[in-house]
Write an enzyme that holds these catalytic residues in place. Structure first.
Site, PDB file in Angstrom:
ATOM      1  N   TYR A 142       0.849  -1.188   0.000  1.00  0.00           N
ATOM      2  CA  TYR A 142       0.000   0.000   0.000  1.00  0.00           C
ATOM      3  C   TYR A 142       0.885   1.238   0.000  1.00  0.00           C
ATOM      4  O   TYR A 142       1.787   1.365   0.831  1.00  0.00           O
ATOM      5  CB  TYR A 142      -0.904   0.000   1.232  1.00  0.00           C
ATOM      6  CG  TYR A 142      -1.781   1.233   1.350  1.00  0.00           C
ATOM      7  CD1 TYR A 142      -2.864   1.415   0.498  1.00  0.00           C
ATOM      8  CD2 TYR A 142      -1.527   2.205   2.306  1.00  0.00           C
ATOM      9  CE1 TYR A 142      -3.672   2.544   0.595  1.00  0.00           C
ATOM     10  CE2 TYR A 142      -2.324   3.336   2.418  1.00  0.00           C
ATOM     11  CZ  TYR A 142      -3.397   3.500   1.558  1.00  0.00           C
ATOM     12  OH  TYR A 142      -4.187   4.615   1.658  1.00  0.00           O
ATOM     13  N   ASP A 236       9.457   2.725  -0.682  1.00  0.00           N
ATOM     14  CA  ASP A 236       8.479   3.389   0.175  1.00  0.00           C
ATOM     15  C   ASP A 236       8.783   3.020   1.617  1.00  0.00           C
ATOM     16  O   ASP A 236       8.464   1.933   2.077  1.00  0.00           O
ATOM     17  CB  ASP A 236       7.070   2.941  -0.215  1.00  0.00           C
ATOM     18  CG  ASP A 236       5.990   3.563   0.660  1.00  0.00           C
ATOM     19  OD1 ASP A 236       6.332   4.249   1.647  1.00  0.00           O
ATOM     20  OD2 ASP A 236       4.801   3.347   0.372  1.00  0.00           O
ATOM     21  N   LYS A 264       5.662   9.347   8.929  1.00  0.00           N
ATOM     22  CA  LYS A 264       5.437   8.871  10.292  1.00  0.00           C
ATOM     23  C   LYS A 264       6.486   9.360  11.289  1.00  0.00           C
ATOM     24  O   LYS A 264       6.351  10.429  11.865  1.00  0.00           O
ATOM     25  CB  LYS A 264       5.289   7.350  10.292  1.00  0.00           C
ATOM     26  CG  LYS A 264       4.077   6.884   9.463  1.00  0.00           C
ATOM     27  CD  LYS A 264       3.843   5.402   9.564  1.00  0.00           C
ATOM     28  CE  LYS A 264       2.731   4.936   8.654  1.00  0.00           C
ATOM     29  NZ  LYS A 264       1.387   5.396   9.044  1.00  0.00           N
TER      30      LYS A 264
END
Length: 425
Positions: A142, A236, A264
């Site tokens: 994702y 990613d 994050k």
């Protein structure tokens, strides 16, 4: 309002689905979501006053737990000067320097506000650099909800794919090719069939089909294929950056991607993300080059201040990742042992401060392996652990996170809760 169920019913009247991100809805575990009132260290407390050991940690950003004093102090200091200017600040340069210091193959960064923005922008940049259209992603990975990435595998790895969401155009999805994670043959087949592939994007430590790390040999071969075909390799690391190790996957396997996305942890709990590459690629971004990307709140001073405090603290403690890794392994091993006593098949994994487990009889190496897991058993286990004060991700296909405020005593308490919960299954 002090009742979770009533709070959710009220939220549904004003917020689509009652939540602002689908996984929060607890649908995968057949429950109503908890509404959180506060957090401190390793714990969160819901609006009914119940306390839980939190292994979600805001889905990864909180390396030092909730309400860390140093991060809170830095954020408050920044807020006193102003929440947003839409203009450059020294904080942006400082955080960029701190991040890039750990990645010698990256020269420059561009800050954005979310992981979705980072990956979307990285792909646009890769297309601008190569002047090609097609991209390769991996089934089960994702990368945010931008149109070209919201695609899942169809009839096979060597075929075009169809959108996995309403509103995504077929014409957009057709430029996204999907390969099989940890399977280099599926990648080679795509490159053999198409000569206009701009980039390959992958989570080197996949966290969105559950925790499934890519094999080092697979990533090395992937990098080699991209180089041979003049395609850009994008890692990613929105989730794994400064989580799996201080240097993300690079600190584990030493493999250099052309573009790396971050998120994050680099925001310390506030909305911040970034993408970086060597100067040759990054200088194609506007205002230097012709690849346009912009954001009003990009480099927001509050997020930059929190990120600086978080990264500085991570660098200061030389034993931090060793301690977190040991706790993640201890928890994973404990879950495995607890499941075995109840004759429940369970696969476990940990990478740095990340951990995951599957109700599965076989090792999980890719998405097809992951979806064979027993989600009903997971839902029952999740409910049993929640009743014992343990807050786990509310989906079989999410990762868990250890924070620095946890210790072996707390981990052992969770393992004991797991023994009791598995007996209920």
């Amino acid at each position: 309002m002090t009742n979770n169920k009533k709070a959710f019913e009220e939220a549904c009247k004003f917020i689509a689905g009652g939540v602002n991100s689908p996984v929060r809805a607890f649908k995968a575990v057949g429950q109503d979501p908890l509404f959180i009132n506060s957090g401190k260290g390793a714990f969160i407390k819901d609006i009914e006053g119940r306390s839980y050991i939190d292994f979600v940690q805001s889905w990864g950003p909180l390396l030092f737990g909730h309400c860390d004093k140093e991060i809170a102090r830095a954020t408050k200091k920044a807020l006193k000067k102003g929440a947003s200017f839409g203009a450059p600040t020294l904080l942006e340069t400082e955080l960029a320097r701190l991040v890039l210091a750990e990645f010698p193959h990256l020269d420059k960064l561009r800050f954005v506000s979310s992981g979705t923005e980072a990956t979307m922008s990285a792909i646009r940049l890769a297309r601008g650099f190569t002047k090609r259209e097609k991209i390769i992603k991996f089934e089960g990975c994702y990368h945010g909800h931008s149109d070209s990435l919201l695609v899942s595998a169809g009839s096979g790895a060597a075929t075009f794919n169809t959108p996995s969401s309403l509103g995504v155009l077929q014409s957009t999805a057709q430029n996204t090719l999907v390969a099989k994670y940890n399977d280099i043959t599926s990648v080679k087949e795509l490159f053999n069939a198409h000569n206009d592939i701009a980039c390959v994007i992958i989570e080197p430590v996949a966290g969105n089909m559950g925790l499934v790390p890519a094999k080092a040999e697979f990533l090395a071969q992937l990098a080699k294929i991209c180089k041979e075909n003049n395609a850009v390799l994008i890692f990613d690391e929105v989730m794994s950056g400064f989580r799996a190790s201080l240097q993300g996957s690079f600190g584990i396997n030493g493999i250099k991607a052309d573009i790396v996305t971050f998120g994050k942890v680099i925001g310390g709990g506030l909305p911040a993300a970034a993408f970086g590459a060597r100067a040759e690629i990054m200088d194609l971004l506007s205002p230097l080059g012709g690849v346009y990307q912009a954001g009003t709140l990009s480099g927001n001073p509050l997020a930059m201040a929190a990120g600086i405090a978080s990264i500085k603290k991570a660098k200061k403690d030389k034993n931090l990742y060793l301690k977190l890794g040991k706790m993640a392994f201890r928890l994973s091993s404990g879950l495995k042992e607890a499941a075995a006593t109840a004759n429940v098949p369970l696969q476990v994994c940990s990478v740095g401060s990340m951990f995951g487990f599957f109700f599965n009889e076989k090792e999980v190496l890719n998405y097809q392996d992951a979806i064979k897991s027993d989600t009903k058993a997971f839902a029952k286990f999740h409910k049993a652990m929640l009743a014992r004060g343990v807050y786990l991700a509310c989906s079989q296909f999410e990762s868990g996170f250890i924070c620095a405020k946890m210790d072996d005593k707390l981990i052992d308490k969770v393992i004991n809760a797991a023994f009791e919960s598995f007996k209920e299954l």
